[in-house]
Design a protein around this motif. Structure first.
Motif, PDB file in Angstrom:
ATOM      1  N   LEU A 614     -37.196 -10.097  20.093  1.00  0.00           N
ATOM      2  CA  LEU A 614     -37.749  -9.608  18.821  1.00  0.00           C
ATOM      3  C   LEU A 614     -36.635  -9.156  17.887  1.00  0.00           C
ATOM      4  N   ILE A 615     -35.677  -8.409  18.420  1.00  0.00           N
ATOM      5  CA  ILE A 615     -34.568  -7.933  17.589  1.00  0.00           C
ATOM      6  C   ILE A 615     -33.785  -9.128  17.051  1.00  0.00           C
ATOM      7  N   GLY A 616     -33.614 -10.157  17.871  1.00  0.00           N
ATOM      8  CA  GLY A 616     -32.906 -11.349  17.424  1.00  0.00           C
ATOM      9  C   GLY A 616     -33.620 -12.051  16.285  1.00  0.00           C
ATOM     10  N   LEU A 617     -34.940 -12.119  16.341  1.00  0.00           N
ATOM     11  CA  LEU A 617     -35.701 -12.737  15.252  1.00  0.00           C
ATOM     12  C   LEU A 617     -35.526 -11.950  13.958  1.00  0.00           C
ATOM     13  N   GLN A 618     -35.543 -10.631  14.064  1.00  0.00           N
ATOM     14  CA  GLN A 618     -35.361  -9.806  12.869  1.00  0.00           C
ATOM     15  C   GLN A 618     -33.948  -9.944  12.324  1.00  0.00           C
ATOM     16  N   ARG A 619     -32.966 -10.026  13.233  1.00  0.00           N
ATOM     17  CA  ARG A 619     -31.576 -10.192  12.803  1.00  0.00           C
ATOM     18  C   ARG A 619     -31.395 -11.537  12.086  1.00  0.00           C
ATOM     19  N   ARG A 620     -32.055 -12.562  12.600  1.00  0.00           N
ATOM     20  CA  ARG A 620     -31.939 -13.886  12.008  1.00  0.00           C
ATOM     21  C   ARG A 620     -32.422 -13.875  10.550  1.00  0.00           C
ATOM     22  N   GLU A 621     -33.498 -13.152  10.295  1.00  0.00           N
ATOM     23  CA  GLU A 621     -34.031 -13.073   8.934  1.00  0.00           C
ATOM     24  C   GLU A 621     -33.063 -12.342   8.007  1.00  0.00           C
ATOM     25  N   VAL A 622     -32.469 -11.259   8.511  1.00  0.00           N
ATOM     26  CA  VAL A 622     -31.503 -10.508   7.709  1.00  0.00           C
ATOM     27  C   VAL A 622     -30.257 -11.353   7.445  1.00  0.00           C
ATOM     28  N   LEU A 623     -29.788 -12.074   8.469  1.00  0.00           N
ATOM     29  CA  LEU A 623     -28.590 -12.890   8.300  1.00  0.00           C
ATOM     30  C   LEU A 623     -28.817 -14.034   7.311  1.00  0.00           C
ATOM     31  N   ALA A 624     -30.014 -14.605   7.312  1.00  0.00           N
ATOM     32  CA  ALA A 624     -30.308 -15.670   6.343  1.00  0.00           C
ATOM     33  C   ALA A 624     -30.233 -15.119   4.922  1.00  0.00           C
ATOM     34  N   GLU A 625     -30.772 -13.923   4.733  1.00  0.00           N
ATOM     35  CA  GLU A 625     -30.702 -13.288   3.421  1.00  0.00           C
ATOM     36  C   GLU A 625     -29.254 -12.965   3.063  1.00  0.00           C
ATOM     37  N   ARG A 626     -28.509 -12.475   4.044  1.00  0.00           N
ATOM     38  CA  ARG A 626     -27.117 -12.106   3.785  1.00  0.00           C
ATOM     39  C   ARG A 626     -26.285 -13.329   3.398  1.00  0.00           C
ATOM     40  N   GLU A 627     -26.513 -14.444   4.068  1.00  0.00           N
ATOM     41  CA  GLU A 627     -25.771 -15.664   3.758  1.00  0.00           C
ATOM     42  C   GLU A 627     -26.084 -16.141   2.343  1.00  0.00           C
ATOM     43  N   ALA A 628     -27.350 -16.036   1.943  1.00  0.00           N
ATOM     44  CA  ALA A 628     -27.727 -16.431   0.581  1.00  0.00           C
ATOM     45  C   ALA A 628     -27.052 -15.545  -0.454  1.00  0.00           C
ATOM     46  N   VAL A 629     -26.869 -14.261  -0.108  1.00  0.00           N
ATOM     47  CA  VAL A 629     -26.198 -13.325  -1.022  1.00  0.00           C
ATOM     48  C   VAL A 629     -24.694 -13.591  -1.040  1.00  0.00           C
ATOM     49  N   LEU A 630     -24.100 -13.803   0.150  1.00  0.00           N
ATOM     50  CA  LEU A 630     -22.654 -13.962   0.262  1.00  0.00           C
ATOM     51  C   LEU A 630     -22.165 -15.235  -0.431  1.00  0.00           C
ATOM     52  N   SER A 631     -22.896 -16.310  -0.261  1.00  0.00           N
ATOM     53  CA  SER A 631     -22.411 -17.608  -0.728  1.00  0.00           C
ATOM     54  C   SER A 631     -23.118 -18.137  -1.968  1.00  0.00           C
ATOM     55  N   GLY A 632     -24.113 -17.407  -2.454  1.00  0.00           N
ATOM     56  CA  GLY A 632     -24.850 -17.898  -3.621  1.00  0.00           C
ATOM     57  C   GLY A 632     -25.039 -16.820  -4.667  1.00  0.00           C
ATOM     58  N   ASP A 633     -26.041 -17.027  -5.523  1.00  0.00           N
ATOM     59  CA  ASP A 633     -26.295 -16.077  -6.616  1.00  0.00           C
ATOM     60  C   ASP A 633     -27.551 -15.258  -6.369  1.00  0.00           C
ATOM     61  N   ARG A 634     -27.936 -15.159  -5.098  1.00  0.00           N
ATOM     62  CA  ARG A 634     -29.170 -14.444  -4.741  1.00  0.00           C
ATOM     63  C   ARG A 634     -29.148 -13.004  -5.245  1.00  0.00           C
ATOM     64  N   ALA A 635     -28.028 -12.310  -5.063  1.00  0.00           N
ATOM     65  CA  ALA A 635     -27.937 -10.899  -5.455  1.00  0.00           C
ATOM     66  C   ALA A 635     -28.061 -10.751  -6.964  1.00  0.00           C
ATOM     67  N   ASP A 636     -27.384 -11.626  -7.697  1.00  0.00           N
ATOM     68  CA  ASP A 636     -27.428 -11.542  -9.155  1.00  0.00           C
ATOM     69  C   ASP A 636     -28.853 -11.728  -9.664  1.00  0.00           C
ATOM     70  N   ARG A 637     -29.561 -12.702  -9.101  1.00  0.00           N
ATOM     71  CA  ARG A 637     -30.936 -12.934  -9.544  1.00  0.00           C
ATOM     72  C   ARG A 637     -31.855 -11.784  -9.152  1.00  0.00           C
ATOM     73  N   LEU A 638     -31.617 -11.226  -7.949  1.00  0.00           N
ATOM     74  CA  LEU A 638     -32.436 -10.109  -7.489  1.00  0.00           C
ATOM     75  C   LEU A 638     -32.325  -8.912  -8.430  1.00  0.00           C
ATOM     76  N   LEU A 639     -31.108  -8.562  -8.821  1.00  0.00           N
ATOM     77  CA  LEU A 639     -30.908  -7.382  -9.650  1.00  0.00           C
ATOM     78  C   LEU A 639     -31.223  -7.655 -11.125  1.00  0.00           C
ATOM     79  N   ALA A 640     -31.090  -8.903 -11.547  1.00  0.00           N
ATOM     80  CA  ALA A 640     -31.508  -9.246 -12.908  1.00  0.00           C
ATOM     81  C   ALA A 640     -33.020  -9.091 -13.048  1.00  0.00           C
ATOM     82  N   ASP A 641     -33.755  -9.409 -11.958  1.00  0.00           N
ATOM     83  CA  ASP A 641     -35.211  -9.246 -11.973  1.00  0.00           C
ATOM     84  C   ASP A 641     -35.612  -7.791 -11.765  1.00  0.00           C
TER      85      ASP A 641
END
Length: 779
Positions: A614-641
């Motif tokens: 269960l912890i691994g599944l939750q970690r996987r979801e967080v890591l997917a979000e983190r990768e989108a933030v680290l390598s893309g513009d996810r954070a910029d769009r999140l805070l612009a909204d």
């Protein structure tokens, strides 16, 4: 032909992979050997390179065999090539000691690399990673495959460069630590590990089963995990029986009413009042450290620090520490300075780490005993590779004694008898204390001996090199049971770096062989039959003569812990004058206790995996979000909204690029903070759930999920809300954005370690207290 194949299949171990297809490929490779020998080195390398787009395994085996002959001076046996093909097929190859697993593994790693896969050869320590990468280096060079290794002292740049190689040798712990550090980087350029492809695991049963649930931890500086020395001094003065009592298995200890009154008198507190829960916990932890953890058994003190001992290897467990404040309590007990613990920023189990690799394979001398677990947890099958020469080792029946004292007397007599004939003896003991106690007995008997245990593990290679010499007596913990190769006659003649080891001088080998070869003596059954088999496997390598025998007693820890209520029908009356017990029922008790121990370990593994899944599944979801933030513009769009007015204001002052980078740093920080807090919440929840569930008769896992799942679903939303709040606090100028105003304070230092099992025990073991009784009924 079909009948011959069926007969061959009948004699293979049930549940193992059919080797016939592999043998057919090896036979075909043999037919090509003469042609391949005619190639010069450049032609051989070119021929290998031409295989990169093909799957001609027979050609690869022929070329690999010739490359090994030229580069290492070793021509792989047919069975080694069978092992190589098993590894290339994604299996675990079970190969006996001395059968050349290192070379078979190197050829398999090269084969995977030639298919365009990046290979990590996972070893159990730095020494083996460095040794095998260096030893096999000339082979890889001739095959046109790049190789490198990673060790504990490797710098980030050295690690990054090593992981770019086709094949990288590294301890499994270092690969895990690099992954954990990568998960906290704030710049994509700082990532060290490439995406995983192939994990080739040495000592696969040890890594994948014994250490599967060991968490590798990345911690951040937050002070020292200190224990109040008053508690250590207090419990040291308590008297057994009067102030505290321990259970029959010596796995738990608790204060008696008289003990509680004494503690309250000394500390001046109501120990069981709600406001003193922390004091009660600290006293209990100190009591466990004092009564149940023993120096030179569970740990040693070296260089002013507590060093834990790995039960499955007998070696110092580098970088490992106990959880739940126990480490600090032992340090206080030994009057040592507290070591740092800090806040856990992230963790991963060995099983989860290996599970990331799309292709998994491994090699070991003992896999069939855990074939079910390797299939259940890793979808791996076992290929049992026969030895090049039949094993002629004489494995004698156990010699059972009524008491530990009788057993030790008999062991010394057996060693003395073998030594008188010039036969070398390797004695495998359960722990450091027993190895030193036996060494003293041998000294009193006038027998020279060498002791190998966690206290002098740096001398292991030199000691093992002479363990097969005429008349040698080597007393060792389980550390001599894996990764060692004892040659009859003692150390081999000098050899050039990178070449295969030469055989020992013929005369010395012949003398030892005539005396019966190496005699392995076990001073008791281990908690796993695989460890027994690993110790036996030190003798009888590659058809050498040898023998093994285990001395056990009804007072052994294995029996008293896992079969405390079982008594032989005839009691001590069934023992001979020297204490030896011949009663079949008594012998059954020892085997029964070992089966119970193995069963309990399996149930704990399964239960721990359910939580970590269960912890691994939750970690996987967080890591997917983190990768989108680290390598893309996810954070910029999140805070612009989330904060459009603030985003527009900052962009107008500092520019879009500066705002996007500030957004990235803020969201990464809040994601990492929320995950660290979530891990702490889950740890507290799991402890509390066990205590509550056991009291109410509920299923702890269901109760854990009931609270952990909703908390995990809130995690990303909470991180987003925090990010918006932090973003709105920013100020900017033409020089840029002031991130300090957002409070992005990461730990001033981080470090890695492994969490050692709580010896009395883990949360899961406490939940499974009833398992021993259950397994006694079943078996």
């Amino acid at each position: 032909m079909a009948l011959r194949d069926r007969l061959r299949r009948l004699v293979q171990k049930p549940g193992s992979v059919d080797l016939a297809p592999f043998q057919a490929i090896v036979d075909e490779a043999g037919e090509r050997e003469a042609r391949v020998r005619d190639l010069d080195d450049a032609g051989l390398t070119a021929a290998v390179s031409a295989l990169r787009d093909g799957e001609d395994l027979a050609e690869f085996c022929a070329l690999g065999r010739e490359a090994a002959r030229r580069a290492l001076g070793e021509r792989p046996f047919d069975v080694q090539l069978v092992g190589t093909l098993a590894l290339l097929s994604g299996h675990v190859a079970e190969m006996a000691t001395g059968e050349g697993k290192t070379l078979a593994g190197a050829l398999a790693a090269a084969g995977h690399a030639l298919r365009g896969r990046r290979v990590h050869v996972m070893s159990v320590n730095d020494y083996l990673a460095r040794r095998d990468a260096g030893w096999m280096g000339p082979l890889y060079d001739l095959l046109g495959v790049s190789v490198a290794w990673v060790g504990q002292a490797s710098t980030p740049e050295e690690r990054r460069e090593a992981y770019r190689a086709d094949v990288t040798y590294a301890p499994v712990s270092e690969i895990g630590f690099d992954l954990l550090r990568d998960r906290l980087v704030t710049d994509p350029a700082d990532v060290v590990l490439a995406e995983p492809s192939v994990a080739l695991v040495d000592e696969a049963d040890s890594v994948l089963v014994d250490e599967a649930m060991v968490p590798l931890v990345l911690a951040g500086a937050s002070g020292l995990d200190e224990a109040d020395p008053r508690y250590a001094d207090l419990v040291r003065r308590l008297r057994p029986g009067l102030h505290y009592s321990a259970d029959d298995e010596a796995r738990n200890v608790q204060l008696t009413p008289a003990g509680a009154r004494e503690v309250e008198r000394v500390l001046g507190v109501d120990l069981y009042a709600a406001g003193h829960l922390g004091t009660l916990t600290a006293v209990n932890v100190a009591l466990h450290a004092e009564v149940l953890l023993h120096r030179d058994v569970d740990y040693i003190v070296r260089d002013g620090a507590v060093k834990l001992i790995s039960e499955s290897r007998g070696r110092v467990a580098l970088l490992q520490r106990w959880p739940d404040g126990l480490q600090a309590a032992v340090e206080a007990k030994e009057a040592l300075a507290a070591s740092p613990s800090g806040e856990i920023l992230d963790s991963i189990t060995v099983q989860e780490l290996v599970g990331r690799y799309p292709v998994r394979c491994g090699m070991t001398g003992t896999a069939m005993a855990v074939a079910g677990q390797l299939t259940e947890f890793y979808s791996l099958e076992i290929a049992v590779v026969p030895p090049h020469r039949p094993c002629v080792r004489d494995d004698q029946p156990d010699r059972l004694y009524a008491t530990t004292a009788d057993k030790e007397v008999a062991i010394v007599e057996a060693i003395s008898e073998a030594h008188a004939t010039g036969r070398p003896v390797l004695v495998g003991t359960a722990d450091v204390a027993e190895s030193e106690r036996l060494a003293r007995r041998l000294a009193r008997a006038g027998l020279d001996r060498v002791v190998l245990n966690a206290k002098n593990d740096a001398e292991e290679a030199a000691i093992i090199a002479e363990a097969g010499a005429e008349g040698a007596i080597t007393v060792s913990t389980q550390m001599a049971g894996r990764g060692t190769d004892i040659r009859l006659g003692g150390s081999p003649s000098p050899k050039a770096p990178g070449t295969a080891p030469a055989e020992a001088a013929g005369s010395g080998r012949d003398v030892v062989a005539a005396a019966g070869g190496l005699l392995v003596i076990g001073t008791g059954r281990y908690h796993s039959s695989r460890l027994d088999d690993q110790l036996r496997g030190r003798a009888g390598r590659q058809g050498d003569p040898g023998g093994s025998v285990f001395f056990t007693s009804l007072q052994d820890d294995l029996v008293t812990r896992y079969a405390p209520d079982e008594k032989p029908a005839r009691g001590k009356a069934g023992a001979a004058e020297d204490g030896r017990v011949g009663d079949k029922g008594a012998h059954w008790i020892v085997g029964h206790a070992q089966r119970v121990a193995e069963g309990v370990d399996l149930e704990i593994h399964r239960n721990t995996w359910r939580y970590n899944h269960l912890i691994g599944l939750q970690r996987r979801e967080v890591l997917a979000e983190r990768e989108a933030v680290l390598s893309g513009d996810r954070a910029d769009r999140l805070l612009a909204d989330g904060a459009p007015a603030k985003h527009a204001e900052l962009t107008g002052i500092a520019g879009a690029d500066a705002v996007a980078e500030a957004a990235r740093q803020i969201v990464l920080f809040e994601l990492d903070r929320c995950w660290a807090e979530h891990l702490a919440f889950l740890a507290d929840l799991r402890e509390g759930i066990h205590l509550r569930s056991l009291g109410r008769g509920l299923d702890p896992l269901i109760e854990f999920n009931r609270e952990a799942v909703p908390a995990g679903k809130r995690l990303l939303a909470d991180a987003g809300a925090r990010s918006v709040t932090a973003f709105e606090s920013l100020t900017a100028s033409e020089d840029g954005i002031d991130l300090d105003a957002a409070g992005l304070i990461r730990p001033s230092a981080t470090w890695t370690y492994l969490v050692h099992d709580n010896p009395f025990g883990s949360l899961d073991e406490r939940a499974f207290r009833g398992l021993v009784a259950m397994f006694k009924r079943r078996h």
